[in-house]
Design a protein around this motif. Sequence first.
Motif, PDB file in Angstrom:
ATOM      1  N   ARG A  75       2.225   6.239  -7.689  1.00 19.98           N
ATOM      2  CA  ARG A  75       1.498   5.967  -8.928  1.00 19.98           C
ATOM      3  C   ARG A  75       0.873   4.577  -8.866  1.00 19.98           C
ATOM      4  NH1 ARG A  75       5.623   6.029 -12.085  1.00 19.98           N
ATOM      5  NH2 ARG A  75       5.678   8.306 -12.242  1.00 19.98           N
ATOM      6  N   PRO A  76      -0.468   4.480  -9.021  1.00 25.77           N
ATOM      7  CA  PRO A  76      -1.123   3.161  -8.912  1.00 25.77           C
ATOM      8  C   PRO A  76      -0.554   2.152  -9.903  1.00 25.77           C
ATOM      9  CG  PRO A  76      -2.752   4.922  -8.909  1.00 25.77           C
ATOM     10  CD  PRO A  76      -1.431   5.561  -9.258  1.00 25.77           C
ATOM     11  N   ASN A  77      -0.288   0.942  -9.429  1.00 23.56           N
ATOM     12  CA  ASN A  77       0.155  -0.147 -10.296  1.00 23.56           C
ATOM     13  C   ASN A  77      -1.054  -0.838 -10.925  1.00 23.56           C
ATOM     14  OD1 ASN A  77       2.997  -0.109 -10.130  1.00 23.56           O
ATOM     15  ND2 ASN A  77       2.931  -1.067  -8.113  1.00 23.56           N
ATOM     16  N   ARG A  78      -0.790  -1.595 -11.979  1.00 20.98           N
ATOM     17  CA  ARG A  78      -1.845  -2.417 -12.563  1.00 20.98           C
ATOM     18  C   ARG A  78      -2.202  -3.537 -11.586  1.00 20.98           C
ATOM     19  NH1 ARG A  78       1.471  -1.023 -16.866  1.00 20.98           N
ATOM     20  NH2 ARG A  78       0.387  -0.054 -18.636  1.00 20.98           N
ATOM     21  N   LEU A  79      -3.407  -4.028 -11.734  1.00 21.30           N
ATOM     22  CA  LEU A  79      -3.921  -5.013 -10.784  1.00 21.30           C
ATOM     23  C   LEU A  79      -3.009  -6.226 -10.666  1.00 21.30           C
ATOM     24  CD1 LEU A  79      -6.230  -5.781  -8.885  1.00 21.30           C
ATOM     25  CD2 LEU A  79      -7.389  -6.823 -10.840  1.00 21.30           C
ATOM     26  N   GLY A  86       3.589  -4.066  -4.873  1.00 22.71           N
ATOM     27  CA  GLY A  86       2.844  -3.156  -4.034  1.00 22.71           C
ATOM     28  C   GLY A  86       1.695  -2.522  -4.801  1.00 22.71           C
ATOM     29  N   LEU A  87       0.826  -1.835  -4.076  1.00 20.79           N
ATOM     30  CA  LEU A  87      -0.322  -1.205  -4.719  1.00 20.79           C
ATOM     31  C   LEU A  87       0.097  -0.051  -5.634  1.00 20.79           C
ATOM     32  CD1 LEU A  87      -2.788  -1.029  -1.693  1.00 20.79           C
ATOM     33  CD2 LEU A  87      -2.792  -2.673  -3.565  1.00 20.79           C
ATOM     34  N   HIS A  88       1.193   0.595  -5.298  1.00 19.74           N
ATOM     35  CA  HIS A  88       1.638   1.761  -6.046  1.00 19.74           C
ATOM     36  C   HIS A  88       3.135   1.691  -6.344  1.00 19.74           C
ATOM     37  CE1 HIS A  88      -2.181   3.127  -4.445  1.00 19.74           C
ATOM     38  NE2 HIS A  88      -2.116   4.226  -5.169  1.00 19.74           N
ATOM     39  N   ASP A  89       3.531   2.447  -7.343  1.00 21.56           N
ATOM     40  CA  ASP A  89       4.939   2.649  -7.661  1.00 21.56           C
ATOM     41  C   ASP A  89       5.397   3.912  -6.939  1.00 21.56           C
ATOM     42  OD1 ASP A  89       7.452   2.451  -9.053  1.00 21.56           O
ATOM     43  OD2 ASP A  89       6.745   4.041 -10.377  1.00 21.56           O
ATOM     44  N   TYR A  90       6.567   3.864  -6.313  1.00 21.73           N
ATOM     45  CA  TYR A  90       7.080   5.000  -5.537  1.00 21.73           C
ATOM     46  C   TYR A  90       7.718   6.006  -6.505  1.00 21.73           C
ATOM     47  CZ  TYR A  90       9.083   7.164  -1.285  1.00 21.73           C
ATOM     48  OH  TYR A  90       9.399   8.008  -0.245  1.00 21.73           O
ATOM     49  N   ALA A  91       6.905   6.921  -7.010  1.00 28.03           N
ATOM     50  CA  ALA A  91       7.358   7.874  -8.021  1.00 28.03           C
ATOM     51  C   ALA A  91       8.009   9.119  -7.415  1.00 28.03           C
ATOM     52  CB  ALA A  91       6.185   8.294  -8.903  1.00 28.03           C
ATOM     53  N   LEU A  92       7.839   9.325  -6.122  1.00 33.25           N
ATOM     54  CA  LEU A  92       8.301  10.569  -5.499  1.00 33.25           C
ATOM     55  C   LEU A  92       9.798  10.819  -5.641  1.00 33.25           C
ATOM     56  CD1 LEU A  92       7.371  13.043  -3.907  1.00 33.25           C
ATOM     57  CD2 LEU A  92       7.716  11.731  -1.811  1.00 33.25           C
ATOM     58  N   ALA A 158       8.086   6.417   2.695  1.00 33.93           N
ATOM     59  CA  ALA A 158       7.486   5.378   1.857  1.00 33.93           C
ATOM     60  C   ALA A 158       6.277   4.787   2.574  1.00 33.93           C
ATOM     61  CB  ALA A 158       8.506   4.284   1.549  1.00 33.93           C
ATOM     62  N   ILE A 159       5.080   5.227   2.221  1.00 33.71           N
ATOM     63  CA  ILE A 159       3.865   4.755   2.889  1.00 33.71           C
ATOM     64  C   ILE A 159       3.723   3.258   2.634  1.00 33.71           C
ATOM     65  CG2 ILE A 159       1.362   5.002   3.065  1.00 33.71           C
ATOM     66  CD1 ILE A 159       1.668   7.864   2.111  1.00 33.71           C
ATOM     67  N   SER A 160       3.917   2.463   3.675  1.00 34.49           N
ATOM     68  CA  SER A 160       4.053   1.023   3.492  1.00 34.49           C
ATOM     69  C   SER A 160       2.748   0.331   3.141  1.00 34.49           C
ATOM     70  CB  SER A 160       4.671   0.392   4.741  1.00 34.49           C
ATOM     71  OG  SER A 160       3.952   0.786   5.890  1.00 34.49           O
ATOM     72  N   ALA A 161       1.619   1.007   3.323  1.00 34.75           N
ATOM     73  CA  ALA A 161       0.368   0.422   2.860  1.00 34.75           C
ATOM     74  C   ALA A 161       0.250   0.506   1.343  1.00 34.75           C
ATOM     75  CB  ALA A 161      -0.808   1.141   3.501  1.00 34.75           C
ATOM     76  N   LEU A 162       1.145   1.294   0.715  1.00 31.73           N
ATOM     77  CA  LEU A 162       1.094   1.504  -0.730  1.00 31.73           C
ATOM     78  C   LEU A 162       2.271   0.893  -1.471  1.00 31.73           C
ATOM     79  CD1 LEU A 162       0.024   5.277  -0.815  1.00 31.73           C
ATOM     80  CD2 LEU A 162      -1.452   3.269  -0.882  1.00 31.73           C
ATOM     81  N   VAL A 163       3.490   1.063  -0.933  1.00 28.93           N
ATOM     82  CA  VAL A 163       4.690   0.642  -1.659  1.00 28.93           C
ATOM     83  C   VAL A 163       5.531  -0.298  -0.810  1.00 28.93           C
ATOM     84  CG1 VAL A 163       4.768   2.767  -3.019  1.00 28.93           C
ATOM     85  CG2 VAL A 163       6.027   2.651  -0.868  1.00 28.93           C
ATOM     86  N   ASP A 343      -8.064  14.373  -0.645  1.00 34.78           N
ATOM     87  CA  ASP A 343      -8.217  12.925  -0.752  1.00 34.78           C
ATOM     88  C   ASP A 343      -6.828  12.295  -0.684  1.00 34.78           C
ATOM     89  OD1 ASP A 343      -8.557  10.278  -1.585  1.00 34.78           O
ATOM     90  OD2 ASP A 343     -10.175  10.792  -2.959  1.00 34.78           O
ATOM     91  N   ALA A 344      -6.622  11.417   0.297  1.00 33.07           N
ATOM     92  CA  ALA A 344      -5.292  10.836   0.521  1.00 33.07           C
ATOM     93  C   ALA A 344      -5.193   9.401   0.019  1.00 33.07           C
ATOM     94  CB  ALA A 344      -4.961  10.878   2.004  1.00 33.07           C
ATOM     95  N   THR A 345      -6.098   8.991  -0.882  1.00 32.29           N
ATOM     96  CA  THR A 345      -6.099   7.600  -1.325  1.00 32.29           C
ATOM     97  C   THR A 345      -5.110   7.310  -2.446  1.00 32.29           C
ATOM     98  OG1 THR A 345      -7.855   8.035  -2.951  1.00 32.29           O
ATOM     99  CG2 THR A 345      -8.535   7.361  -0.728  1.00 32.29           C
ATOM    100  N   PHE A 346      -4.644   8.332  -3.155  1.00 33.15           N
ATOM    101  CA  PHE A 346      -3.733   8.172  -4.298  1.00 33.15           C
ATOM    102  C   PHE A 346      -4.341   7.270  -5.374  1.00 33.15           C
ATOM    103  CE2 PHE A 346      -1.007   9.131  -0.655  1.00 33.15           C
ATOM    104  CZ  PHE A 346      -0.287  10.209  -1.138  1.00 33.15           C
ATOM    105  N   ARG A 347      -5.672   7.346  -5.534  1.00 34.10           N
ATOM    106  CA  ARG A 347      -6.335   6.534  -6.552  1.00 34.10           C
ATOM    107  C   ARG A 347      -6.041   7.083  -7.947  1.00 34.10           C
ATOM    108  NH1 ARG A 347     -10.602   9.807  -7.892  1.00 34.10           N
ATOM    109  NH2 ARG A 347     -11.332  11.217  -6.257  1.00 34.10           N
ATOM    110  N   ALA A 348      -6.232   6.257  -8.948  1.00 34.09           N
ATOM    111  CA  ALA A 348      -6.010   6.659 -10.327  1.00 34.09           C
ATOM    112  C   ALA A 348      -6.940   7.812 -10.697  1.00 34.09           C
ATOM    113  CB  ALA A 348      -6.239   5.481 -11.257  1.00 34.09           C
ATOM    114  N   GLY A 349      -6.399   8.811 -11.385  1.00 39.18           N
ATOM    115  CA  GLY A 349      -7.195   9.946 -11.827  1.00 39.18           C
ATOM    116  C   GLY A 349      -7.397  11.024 -10.788  1.00 39.18           C
ATOM    117  N   LEU A 350      -6.869  10.837  -9.571  1.00 35.66           N
ATOM    118  CA  LEU A 350      -7.038  11.820  -8.504  1.00 35.66           C
ATOM    119  C   LEU A 350      -6.264  13.096  -8.825  1.00 35.66           C
ATOM    120  CD1 LEU A 350      -7.977  12.479  -5.550  1.00 35.66           C
ATOM    121  CD2 LEU A 350      -5.818  11.466  -4.792  1.00 35.66           C
TER     122      LEU A 350
END
Length: 377
Positions: A75-79, A86-92, A158-163, A343-350
């Motif tokens: 889940r994308p984090n706020r800026l 990290g860029l995202h929260d590990y919601a899985l 845990a994709i380390s580029a994200l979390v 789309d594998a970017t996990f961007r907001a709204g995807l």
Amino acid sequence: MNDRDLALVLSGGGMNGLLLELGFLKRVREDPLWERVGWIYGTSAGALSGVMGALDRLDELEEFVLELRPAETFRPNRLWQTPFSGLHDYALPETIAERVAPIDELARELATTPIELVVTVTDVTDGELDEHHAYERLYSSRTTPPELMARAVLASAAISALVLPLRVGNVIGTDGGWVRNFPLGHAYDNADVREIVGFRYISRTTRGSGENLARLRKRLEPFRAVPPVRALIGELRGAEERQERGEPPHLPDMILRLMRVAVARNTELEVRSAREKDDSVQVLAELREEVLETVRRTAAPWRRHAAVAEVDARFAAARFPFRHDRALPATIVRGDPGELALDATFRAGLEWPLETKRALVERGYEQTAAALAEGGR
């Protein structure tokens, strides 16, 4: 002889890989090979699907992945949070607990199954290099306490580029894809394995459209009178221009590109190493027979039997870098999502269309059926 002498090897591959891998497991499940499966070696998405494969709960895995939404994974984090969380929260982990079962419960069940699961984790613990593991940690459902095994599975995925990484006992662990995205070598090193069937994800990267950057820039335009906002708009324009030229628009994109390079490279080296081991074993076997035949033909009759025994014993005692003395039949499925790639970017709204997910599962099934029919790499 152990009836379970076959190892499955599952690579990472994000959501695309997970869906294709489900199709792979479903097809293998229908084959007589399934009764011979004694080990599953998995990394990242392969660690997650490996859990459900080892538990023989593929129907639940299918229901889970077909319902899964991007925001329920990473889940994308706020800026303002990104430098710290990290860029995202590990919601899985939470999603798995709600939809399937708590990961600790699954790990306890794993310890009792006839199939051993082995997962790969990248060790980023601060300290000097331990050459024994060289940043790689393996965790087995046979020898690892369930609560630790649960953390290892989550860390591997845990994709380390994200979390941020996770603690696994005294190890700080993250996505196993950095060190060994396709753990084929570990299956080769297992002396009890007599055959391997593997799934190797083939990444199909696509060039970003710049849509997200443009959207953010347009949202900021009404506030351009504010100097910091005006500066940020300028940076966004520069990022859009870099993306149009095919360059990384920003640092997170550069990290993702580097990760794809590392994953693709270590996967290719893994497959190449396995092939070279098999080739070496086969050549050595041929050389052994040729030498023995030469001794039988040229040694004096009263010396022939002893000479053959001595040469044969010398070959048997030889120690080579590879750890097995038999060529292993290996069927490697190349899991390619093709034009179906999500789309594998996990961007907001995807969102991930349900029909596309079903099609990817079916594609993985068909690719596996074709590879098994061909019976080779």
